[in-house]
Scaffold this motif. Sequence first.
Motif, PDB file in Angstrom:
ATOM      1  N   UNK A 102       0.831  -1.204   0.000  1.00  0.00           N
ATOM      2  CA  UNK A 102       0.000   0.000   0.000  1.00  0.00           C
ATOM      3  C   UNK A 102       0.863   1.250   0.000  1.00  0.00           C
ATOM      4  N   UNK A 103       0.395   2.252  -0.731  1.00  0.00           N
ATOM      5  CA  UNK A 103       0.902   3.619  -0.605  1.00  0.00           C
ATOM      6  C   UNK A 103      -0.145   4.397   0.172  1.00  0.00           C
ATOM      7  N   UNK A 104       0.247   4.955   1.288  1.00  0.00           N
ATOM      8  CA  UNK A 104      -0.644   5.780   2.105  1.00  0.00           C
ATOM      9  C   UNK A 104      -0.065   7.187   2.134  1.00  0.00           C
ATOM     10  N   UNK A 105      -0.912   8.176   1.891  1.00  0.00           N
ATOM     11  CA  UNK A 105      -0.404   9.550   1.861  1.00  0.00           C
ATOM     12  C   UNK A 105      -1.351  10.489   2.579  1.00  0.00           C
TER      13      UNK A 105
ATOM     14  N   UNK B  47      -3.907   2.135  -2.848  1.00  0.00           N
ATOM     15  CA  UNK B  47      -3.565   3.496  -2.440  1.00  0.00           C
ATOM     16  C   UNK B  47      -4.659   4.035  -1.525  1.00  0.00           C
ATOM     17  N   UNK B  48      -4.228   4.620  -0.416  1.00  0.00           N
ATOM     18  CA  UNK B  48      -5.141   5.183   0.575  1.00  0.00           C
ATOM     19  C   UNK B  48      -4.722   6.609   0.858  1.00  0.00           C
ATOM     20  N   UNK B  49      -5.644   7.553   0.728  1.00  0.00           N
ATOM     21  CA  UNK B  49      -5.350   8.955   0.971  1.00  0.00           C
ATOM     22  C   UNK B  49      -6.158   9.515   2.114  1.00  0.00           C
ATOM     23  N   UNK B  50      -5.492  10.270   2.982  1.00  0.00           N
ATOM     24  CA  UNK B  50      -6.179  10.937   4.082  1.00  0.00           C
ATOM     25  C   UNK B  50      -5.799  12.406   4.065  1.00  0.00           C
TER      26      UNK B  50
ATOM     27  N   UNK C  94       0.397   4.504 -11.029  1.00  0.00           N
ATOM     28  CA  UNK C  94      -0.884   4.522 -11.731  1.00  0.00           C
ATOM     29  C   UNK C  94      -1.871   3.443 -11.266  1.00  0.00           C
ATOM     30  N   UNK C  95      -2.346   3.586 -10.037  1.00  0.00           N
ATOM     31  CA  UNK C  95      -3.392   2.697  -9.536  1.00  0.00           C
ATOM     32  C   UNK C  95      -4.712   3.041 -10.229  1.00  0.00           C
ATOM     33  N   UNK C  96      -5.661   2.114 -10.165  1.00  0.00           N
ATOM     34  CA  UNK C  96      -6.954   2.356 -10.808  1.00  0.00           C
ATOM     35  C   UNK C  96      -7.907   3.141  -9.925  1.00  0.00           C
ATOM     36  N   UNK C  97      -7.742   3.001  -8.614  1.00  0.00           N
ATOM     37  CA  UNK C  97      -8.658   3.689  -7.713  1.00  0.00           C
ATOM     38  C   UNK C  97      -7.956   4.030  -6.410  1.00  0.00           C
ATOM     39  N   UNK C  98      -8.543   4.953  -5.712  1.00  0.00           N
ATOM     40  CA  UNK C  98      -8.017   5.470  -4.451  1.00  0.00           C
ATOM     41  C   UNK C  98      -9.067   5.280  -3.371  1.00  0.00           C
TER      42      UNK C  98
END
Length: 342
Positions: free
Chosen positions: A153-156, A236-239, A315-319
């Motif tokens: 996972x990429x978390x940002x 990918x998870x964004x906060x 380039x993930x498909x969704x976040x």
Amino acid sequence: MDLQVHSERQNDTGRLRSSAPARPVFAALDLGTNNCRLLIARPIPGGFRVIDAFSRIVRLGEGLTRNDRLSDSAMERTLAALKICGAKIERRGVTAARAVATEACRRARNCNEFIDAVERETGIAIEIISSQEEGRLALAGCASLLDPNVPYAVVFDIGGGSTELMWLAVERGRAPRILDQTSIRCGVIGLTEQFGGADADGPMYRRMVEEVASAIASFEVRNGIRQRVLDGQVQMLGTSGTVTTLAGVHLGLCRYDRRAVDGSFLRIDHARAVIERLVALDFHGRARHPCIGQDRADLVIAGCAVLDALCDCWPVERLRIADRGLREGILVELIGSARQIY
């Protein structure tokens, strides 16, 4: 809902008070470069219930990129917000709290005098935390949204003064493990002041994207994340306010609704369609949107540039969208520590 992560607490110098009443009340305060946010909660089985909250855009880091000092007007705005927080903490009978400050206070040469004034006038002892601790706490607050079936996972977290990035290993039945993390000085206030936000146009926007792309390049090189994305192994998870705003705009919300946004998925092509619309609008057009408003209308473009650069690189498909993070991570750890002791 299990929000625990595999990591150790550091210090607790930011706590205001601690005791063991029959019904403890916990508070978490996040003083960022752009926002002042407070959550007050009671523990319940499996988590906590929020009983009071406060959030205000204070722009503490306004002008910081020019002289590395907090301006008098920014400190006054922030102190006014913190007085409200202090009153809420007192009124709710908070028994344990942690108050933290991030990038603006890390960078400002006059931060110590400001922190002293805050404690003197509000009773809140603010702890200036490292970027590593900031990322760790944000992860503690949103880790439950990670899919255990996707191994990485990429978390940002896109903030006002910086963007925190984490590269994680995810395993079913275990807490996510931080493989690498970094903090880049590409936050929404700094980028807006450097490139413009109120009057951002297409070429200016692309320059912001390029600035962020340059800043994250070394993180990609040392971790080889892009290839794992192409192999379908990365989520990918964004906060941040940027991603929750984009989700709200995409959903067509008449007013922002956390219940509709937190935990939702946003396809990257949908996110970019929203970004294209926002960049084409002027300041007043963005300000009229109920999920943006006047306070964010200049800053949202810089946040979009950060997200665009991240998705160009990975380039993930969704976040997945998290309307939770650092404050929730603080609460999880305060409650967990109290349960271990008592």
